[in-house]
Design a protein around this motif. Structure first.
Motif, mmCIF file in Angstrom:
data_model
loop_
_atom_site.group_PDB
_atom_site.id
_atom_site.type_symbol
_atom_site.label_atom_id
_atom_site.label_comp_id
_atom_site.label_asym_id
_atom_site.label_seq_id
_atom_site.Cartn_x
_atom_site.Cartn_y
_atom_site.Cartn_z
ATOM 1 N N ILE A 99 38.808 6.544 28.829
ATOM 2 C CA ILE A 99 40.057 6.415 28.216
ATOM 3 C C ILE A 99 39.880 6.445 26.634
ATOM 4 N N PHE A 100 40.858 6.253 25.952
ATOM 5 C CA PHE A 100 40.958 5.744 24.817
ATOM 6 C C PHE A 100 40.220 4.631 24.554
ATOM 7 N N ALA A 101 39.921 4.374 23.599
ATOM 8 C CA ALA A 101 39.701 3.001 22.752
ATOM 9 C C ALA A 101 39.511 2.890 21.601
ATOM 10 N N VAL A 102 40.149 1.958 20.810
ATOM 11 C CA VAL A 102 40.025 1.536 19.401
ATOM 12 C C VAL A 102 39.780 0.395 19.426
ATOM 13 N N ILE A 103 38.729 -0.172 18.643
ATOM 14 C CA ILE A 103 38.061 -1.115 18.356
ATOM 15 C C ILE A 103 38.274 -1.892 16.690
ATOM 16 N N GLY A 104 38.521 -2.672 16.530
ATOM 17 C CA GLY A 104 38.516 -3.364 15.393
ATOM 18 C C GLY A 104 37.805 -4.573 15.214
ATOM 19 N N ASP A 161 40.487 -6.227 18.708
ATOM 20 C CA ASP A 161 38.711 -6.652 18.551
ATOM 21 C C ASP A 161 37.993 -5.786 19.559
ATOM 22 N N VAL A 162 36.924 -6.635 19.617
ATOM 23 C CA VAL A 162 35.595 -6.374 20.403
ATOM 24 C C VAL A 162 35.458 -7.074 21.734
ATOM 25 N N ARG A 163 36.352 -8.374 21.904
ATOM 26 C CA ARG A 163 36.044 -9.344 22.874
ATOM 27 C C ARG A 163 37.337 -8.844 23.667
#
Length: 331
Positions: free
Chosen positions: A222-227, A286-288
């Motif tokens: 899966i693609f993931a984008v984390i801010g 966000d990471v959580r």
């Protein structure tokens, strides 16, 4: 359920970088996630695509394996209809000899680029995708030291260990084949956002133990984008939104745009609808939040391994993203 994280890398050209930068970043990313404790590092195969530099993943496998210590390294995947199973088997027998018990051979049947790629790779002929299951079967036999086509040959060098074969798919078509041949199976959710656990269920239900694997083994990519926040994650994801839309519109994409540029784009209602649809291929937050979404995905697909593909700018943010995930999962 304990979830193991792995990486799928496409050697993307980020804005302000060139092809050589992208390949160097693949090596740097592999070294980084190796130290973090990720399980695998797979590289994809794309052709005649300016924004993705990974056209020969089997070559990148050798370089990545040489620059890492413990992570498994492989392809996600070699597009087998374009190639001789015998030659692919020999290439990976060499890799296995160089890096024993660290090599994965992931295969797929997608074209890997625009329609002309099929003809360019096959000397002007269209590949016979219907023979793909037979090709995979022959590939496995060659890897195991057999002579499936009766040419009185062996795939050399022979050795004590054999790289496992994994089949990649973005629909249920290859799931049953993977099960019947006793290979691993990875579902490409980052390609097909409408994917469901049905494909992996089909794989589990059709699995027959083989010399490759005695038990079924599946994963999902899966693609993931984390801010740092959900708002920042949305800002970073605007790059991927624009890039995927450009692909669908047939535009030539030189690189993945920066979020500073992409976030300023305006879209009509049809384009926005496509962006919303493509969000099914991504996990954003966000990471959580991302951790929870990964856990939910793994539970829904009944897998213990999730392959994460992070494409954000600049490159340092990609490294940071994988660091955050590793900490979140106590790797």
């Amino acid at each position: 359920m304990t979830i193991q994280l792995s990486v799928l890398d496409q050697s993307p050209l980020l804005q302000g970088n060139n092809e050589r930068d992208a390949l160097k970043q693949t090596i740097e990313l592999a070294k980084h996630v190796d130290q973090l404790g990720y399980k695998r590092f797979w590289m994809s195969e794309h052709h005649s695509t300016k924004s993705l530099a990974g056209s020969a993943p089997e070559i990148l496998v050798s370089s990545v394996a040489a620059n890492t210590k413990q992570i498994r390294v492989g392809t996600g995947g070699v597009l087998l209809p374009h190639y001789s199973p015998y030659k692919v088997a020999e290439s990976f027998r060499v890799l296995e000899g160089l890096y024993p018990e660290r090599i994965d051979l992931g295969v797929g049947r997608a074209p890997g680029g625009m329609p002309g790629v099929n003809y360019a790779l096959n000397r002007g002929k269209y590949p016979d995708v219907h023979s793909y299951p037979t090709q995979v079967s022959h590939l496995i036999d060659y890897l195991l030291g057999k002579d499936p086509e009766g040419y009185q040959v062996k795939a050399t060098p022979l050795g004590e260990t054999t790289p496992p074969v994994h089949m990649l798919g973005s629909s249920g078509g290859s799931a049953s084949v993977a099960g019947q041949l006793g290979t691993g199976y990875t579902f490409a959710q980052f390609i097909n956002g409408d994917g469901s656990p049905v494909a992996i269920d089909r794989y589990y239900n059709s699995f027959i133990p083989s010399p490759m694997m005695q038990e079924p083994y599946a994963s999902v990519a899966i693609f993931a984008v984390i801010g740092d926040t959900d708002k920042e994650a949305e800002f970073l994801a605007s790059s991927l939104d624009q890039a995927l839309l450009m692909i669908e519109q047939g535009q030539v994409r030189e690189f993945f745009p920066s979020p500073e540029e992409a976030s300023q784009q305006t879209y009509n209602m049809y384009e926005q609808a496509r962006i919303n649809e493509n969000r099914k291929r991504m996990i954003i937050g966000d990471v959580r939040s991302v951790k929870q979404q990964i856990e939910d995905l793994a539970h829904a697909f009944q897998v213990n391994e999730v392959m994460v593909n992070v494409i954000v700018s600049p490159f340092e943010r990609r490294l940071e993203s994988y660091t955050k995930l590793a900490k979140a999962f106590n790797m």
